[in-house]
Design a protein around this motif. Structure first.
Motif, PDB file in Angstrom:
ATOM      1  N   VAL A  10      77.848  -9.279 -39.139  1.00  0.00           N
ATOM      2  CA  VAL A  10      76.728 -10.195 -38.957  1.00  0.00           C
ATOM      3  C   VAL A  10      76.820 -10.892 -37.601  1.00  0.00           C
ATOM      4  CG1 VAL A  10      75.702 -12.354 -39.801  1.00  0.00           C
ATOM      5  CG2 VAL A  10      76.285 -10.534 -41.413  1.00  0.00           C
ATOM      6  N   LEU A  11      78.008 -11.329 -37.225  1.00  0.00           N
ATOM      7  CA  LEU A  11      78.183 -11.991 -35.934  1.00  0.00           C
ATOM      8  C   LEU A  11      77.875 -11.048 -34.771  1.00  0.00           C
ATOM      9  CD1 LEU A  11      81.401 -14.109 -36.602  1.00  0.00           C
ATOM     10  CD2 LEU A  11      79.070 -14.937 -36.308  1.00  0.00           C
ATOM     11  N   ILE A  12      78.312  -9.817 -34.873  1.00  0.00           N
ATOM     12  CA  ILE A  12      78.035  -8.837 -33.818  1.00  0.00           C
ATOM     13  C   ILE A  12      76.536  -8.598 -33.697  1.00  0.00           C
ATOM     14  CG2 ILE A  12      78.266  -6.392 -33.186  1.00  0.00           C
ATOM     15  CD1 ILE A  12      81.171  -6.588 -34.254  1.00  0.00           C
ATOM     16  N   LEU A  13      75.851  -8.451 -34.835  1.00  0.00           N
ATOM     17  CA  LEU A  13      74.398  -8.245 -34.809  1.00  0.00           C
ATOM     18  C   LEU A  13      73.683  -9.460 -34.212  1.00  0.00           C
ATOM     19  CD1 LEU A  13      73.797  -6.471 -38.228  1.00  0.00           C
ATOM     20  CD2 LEU A  13      73.613  -5.471 -35.944  1.00  0.00           C
ATOM     21  N   ALA A  14      74.147 -10.651 -34.538  1.00  0.00           N
ATOM     22  CA  ALA A  14      73.546 -11.868 -33.982  1.00  0.00           C
ATOM     23  C   ALA A  14      73.727 -11.916 -32.466  1.00  0.00           C
ATOM     24  CB  ALA A  14      74.146 -13.099 -34.633  1.00  0.00           C
ATOM     25  N   LEU A  15      74.914 -11.567 -31.994  1.00  0.00           N
ATOM     26  CA  LEU A  15      75.160 -11.553 -30.548  1.00  0.00           C
ATOM     27  C   LEU A  15      74.295 -10.513 -29.846  1.00  0.00           C
ATOM     28  CD1 LEU A  15      79.032 -11.988 -30.423  1.00  0.00           C
ATOM     29  CD2 LEU A  15      77.308 -13.603 -29.619  1.00  0.00           C
ATOM     30  N   LEU A  16      74.162  -9.341 -30.450  1.00  0.00           N
ATOM     31  CA  LEU A  16      73.327  -8.304 -29.858  1.00  0.00           C
ATOM     32  C   LEU A  16      71.868  -8.736 -29.819  1.00  0.00           C
ATOM     33  CD1 LEU A  16      74.883  -5.082 -31.431  1.00  0.00           C
ATOM     34  CD2 LEU A  16      75.033  -5.839 -29.048  1.00  0.00           C
ATOM     35  N   ALA A  17      71.410  -9.390 -30.870  1.00  0.00           N
ATOM     36  CA  ALA A  17      70.027  -9.857 -30.908  1.00  0.00           C
ATOM     37  C   ALA A  17      69.776 -10.906 -29.834  1.00  0.00           C
ATOM     38  CB  ALA A  17      69.686 -10.420 -32.279  1.00  0.00           C
ATOM     39  N   SER A  18      70.707 -11.834 -29.655  1.00  0.00           N
ATOM     40  CA  SER A  18      70.516 -12.861 -28.625  1.00  0.00           C
ATOM     41  C   SER A  18      70.613 -12.248 -27.236  1.00  0.00           C
ATOM     42  CB  SER A  18      71.508 -14.006 -28.793  1.00  0.00           C
ATOM     43  OG  SER A  18      72.819 -13.579 -28.544  1.00  0.00           O
ATOM     44  N   ALA A  19      71.462 -11.263 -27.050  1.00  0.00           N
ATOM     45  CA  ALA A  19      71.567 -10.590 -25.752  1.00  0.00           C
ATOM     46  C   ALA A  19      70.287  -9.844 -25.430  1.00  0.00           C
ATOM     47  CB  ALA A  19      72.761  -9.639 -25.735  1.00  0.00           C
ATOM     48  N   ALA A  20      69.622  -9.300 -26.455  1.00  0.00           N
ATOM     49  CA  ALA A  20      68.380  -8.569 -26.229  1.00  0.00           C
ATOM     50  C   ALA A  20      67.281  -9.506 -25.723  1.00  0.00           C
ATOM     51  CB  ALA A  20      67.935  -7.881 -27.514  1.00  0.00           C
ATOM     52  N   GLN A  21      67.328 -10.788 -26.095  1.00  0.00           N
ATOM     53  CA  GLN A  21      66.339 -11.742 -25.641  1.00  0.00           C
ATOM     54  C   GLN A  21      66.659 -12.273 -24.244  1.00  0.00           C
ATOM     55  OE1 GLN A  21      66.096 -14.880 -28.477  1.00  0.00           O
ATOM     56  NE2 GLN A  21      65.142 -13.612 -30.041  1.00  0.00           N
ATOM     57  N   ALA A  22      67.860 -12.090 -23.784  1.00  0.00           N
ATOM     58  CA  ALA A  22      68.320 -12.709 -22.540  1.00  0.00           C
ATOM     59  C   ALA A  22      67.949 -11.855 -21.336  1.00  0.00           C
ATOM     60  CB  ALA A  22      69.824 -12.946 -22.602  1.00  0.00           C
ATOM     61  N   VAL A  23      66.647 -11.670 -21.108  1.00  0.00           N
ATOM     62  CA  VAL A  23      66.164 -10.911 -19.969  1.00  0.00           C
ATOM     63  C   VAL A  23      65.306 -11.849 -19.129  1.00  0.00           C
ATOM     64  CG1 VAL A  23      64.735  -8.978 -19.247  1.00  0.00           C
ATOM     65  CG2 VAL A  23      66.151  -8.770 -21.294  1.00  0.00           C
ATOM     66  N   PRO A  24      65.688 -12.110 -17.880  1.00  0.00           N
ATOM     67  CA  PRO A  24      64.898 -13.033 -17.056  1.00  0.00           C
ATOM     68  C   PRO A  24      63.463 -12.533 -16.878  1.00  0.00           C
ATOM     69  CG  PRO A  24      67.010 -12.574 -16.029  1.00  0.00           C
ATOM     70  CD  PRO A  24      66.862 -11.623 -17.181  1.00  0.00           C
ATOM     71  N   SER A  25      62.533 -13.459 -16.886  1.00  0.00           N
ATOM     72  CA  SER A  25      61.118 -13.151 -16.720  1.00  0.00           C
ATOM     73  C   SER A  25      60.459 -14.273 -15.927  1.00  0.00           C
ATOM     74  CB  SER A  25      60.455 -12.999 -18.094  1.00  0.00           C
ATOM     75  OG  SER A  25      59.084 -12.677 -17.959  1.00  0.00           O
ATOM     76  N   ASN A  26      59.226 -14.057 -15.497  1.00  0.00           N
ATOM     77  CA  ASN A  26      58.502 -15.115 -14.796  1.00  0.00           C
ATOM     78  C   ASN A  26      57.649 -15.946 -15.745  1.00  0.00           C
ATOM     79  OD1 ASN A  26      56.561 -13.113 -15.257  1.00  0.00           O
ATOM     80  ND2 ASN A  26      55.404 -13.694 -13.461  1.00  0.00           N
ATOM     81  N   LYS A  27      57.467 -15.449 -16.993  1.00  0.00           N
ATOM     82  CA  LYS A  27      56.658 -16.172 -17.968  1.00  0.00           C
ATOM     83  C   LYS A  27      57.161 -15.865 -19.373  1.00  0.00           C
ATOM     84  CE  LYS A  27      52.246 -14.984 -18.794  1.00  0.00           C
ATOM     85  NZ  LYS A  27      50.768 -14.925 -18.668  1.00  0.00           N
ATOM     86  N   TRP A  28      57.217 -16.909 -20.193  1.00  0.00           N
ATOM     87  CA  TRP A  28      57.644 -16.775 -21.582  1.00  0.00           C
ATOM     88  C   TRP A  28      56.604 -17.380 -22.504  1.00  0.00           C
ATOM     89  CZ3 TRP A  28      62.021 -14.432 -23.491  1.00  0.00           C
ATOM     90  CH2 TRP A  28      62.959 -14.030 -22.536  1.00  0.00           C
ATOM     91  N   ARG A  29      56.388 -16.726 -23.628  1.00  0.00           N
ATOM     92  CA  ARG A  29      55.533 -17.248 -24.692  1.00  0.00           C
ATOM     93  C   ARG A  29      56.435 -17.571 -25.881  1.00  0.00           C
ATOM     94  NH1 ARG A  29      50.189 -17.011 -26.160  1.00  0.00           N
ATOM     95  NH2 ARG A  29      49.764 -15.778 -24.287  1.00  0.00           N
ATOM     96  N   LEU A  30      56.337 -18.800 -26.375  1.00  0.00           N
ATOM     97  CA  LEU A  30      57.058 -19.229 -27.570  1.00  0.00           C
ATOM     98  C   LEU A  30      56.018 -19.431 -28.663  1.00  0.00           C
ATOM     99  CD1 LEU A  30      58.817 -20.070 -25.084  1.00  0.00           C
ATOM    100  CD2 LEU A  30      59.753 -21.838 -26.542  1.00  0.00           C
ATOM    101  N   GLU A  31      56.150 -18.685 -29.743  1.00  0.00           N
ATOM    102  CA  GLU A  31      55.207 -18.780 -30.850  1.00  0.00           C
ATOM    103  C   GLU A  31      55.901 -19.456 -32.029  1.00  0.00           C
ATOM    104  OE1 GLU A  31      52.815 -15.917 -33.940  1.00  0.00           O
ATOM    105  OE2 GLU A  31      53.357 -15.103 -31.991  1.00  0.00           O
ATOM    106  N   PHE A  32      55.371 -20.599 -32.420  1.00  0.00           N
ATOM    107  CA  PHE A  32      55.940 -21.360 -33.527  1.00  0.00           C
ATOM    108  C   PHE A  32      55.219 -20.996 -34.811  1.00  0.00           C
ATOM    109  CE2 PHE A  32      56.739 -23.738 -29.704  1.00  0.00           C
ATOM    110  CZ  PHE A  32      58.069 -24.087 -29.849  1.00  0.00           C
ATOM    111  N   SER A  33      55.981 -20.812 -35.894  1.00  0.00           N
ATOM    112  CA  SER A  33      55.362 -20.523 -37.186  1.00  0.00           C
ATOM    113  C   SER A  33      56.087 -21.271 -38.289  1.00  0.00           C
ATOM    114  CB  SER A  33      55.358 -19.015 -37.469  1.00  0.00           C
ATOM    115  OG  SER A  33      56.662 -18.505 -37.478  1.00  0.00           O
ATOM    116  N   GLY A  34      55.328 -21.618 -39.305  1.00  0.00           N
ATOM    117  CA  GLY A  34      55.873 -22.337 -40.449  1.00  0.00           C
ATOM    118  C   GLY A  34      55.708 -23.836 -40.305  1.00  0.00           C
TER     119      GLY A  34
END
Length: 125
Positions: A10-34
Motif C-alpha cells: 500500500v505504501l509503495i502504491l501511494a508513493l507511486l501515485a503521488s510521484a505520478a502527480q508530481a509533474v511540473p506544469s504551467n497551469k493546474w486545475r483542482l476539482e473539489f468534490s464532496g
C-alpha cells in the motif's frame, strides 16, 4: 500475503501515485468534490520546478459544500502564492492556478487532509 507485506504494498502504491502527480506544469486545475462531514484542514504544497514548496492551508467547516470549499481554497491560494500565480474559480467547484510570466513551472499536491468526505482531483493543463 501477510500484514506487513500488505502495508508495504500500500505504501509503495501511494508513493507511486503521488510521484505520478508530481509533474511540473504551467497551469493546474483542482476539482473539489464532496461535502465536508467534519471540520478540518486541507494542506497543499505549491512547488516551483527546482524550488522550495509553499504551504497553503485551507480551513474547512463541517457541512461546507464543494463550491464553498473552492471559494475558501481560492482565497487561501491567493494569499499564499498570488504574487507568482493567477488564482481563479471555474465551474463552481474548480480552482485554477496559472503561473505568471517569468514564474517557473510548478507542482501542486495535497500534503494533508483532515476533512472527512472531501476529495481533491488534480489535473495539469
Amino acid at each position: 500475503m501477510n500484514r506487513v507485506s500488505r502495508i508495504v504494498s500500500v505504501l509503495i502504491l501511494a508513493l507511486l501515485a503521488s510521484a505520478a502527480q508530481a509533474v511540473p506544469s504551467n497551469k493546474w486545475r483542482l476539482e473539489f468534490s464532496g461535502a465536508a462531514e467534519s471540520d478540518g484542514e486541507l494542506v497543499f504544497a505549491v512547488t516551483p520546478d527546482g524550488g522550495v514548496p509553499t504551504d497553503v492551508v485551507v480551513t474547512i467547516g463541517r457541512a461546507d459544500g464543494e463550491n464553498e470549499i473552492a471559494d475558501k481554497a481560492t482565497e487561501a491560494f491567493t494569499i499564499a502564492v498570488g504574487q507568482d500565480y493567477y488564482v481563479e474559480r471555474d465551474d463552481g467547484e474548480d480552482v485554477l492556478l496559472k503561473r505568471r510570466d517569468g514564474a517557473q513551472l510548478f507542482e501542486v499536491r495535497l500534503v494533508h487532509n483532515t476533512v472527512q468526505a472531501v476529495r481533491v482531483k488534480f489535473d495539469a493543463e
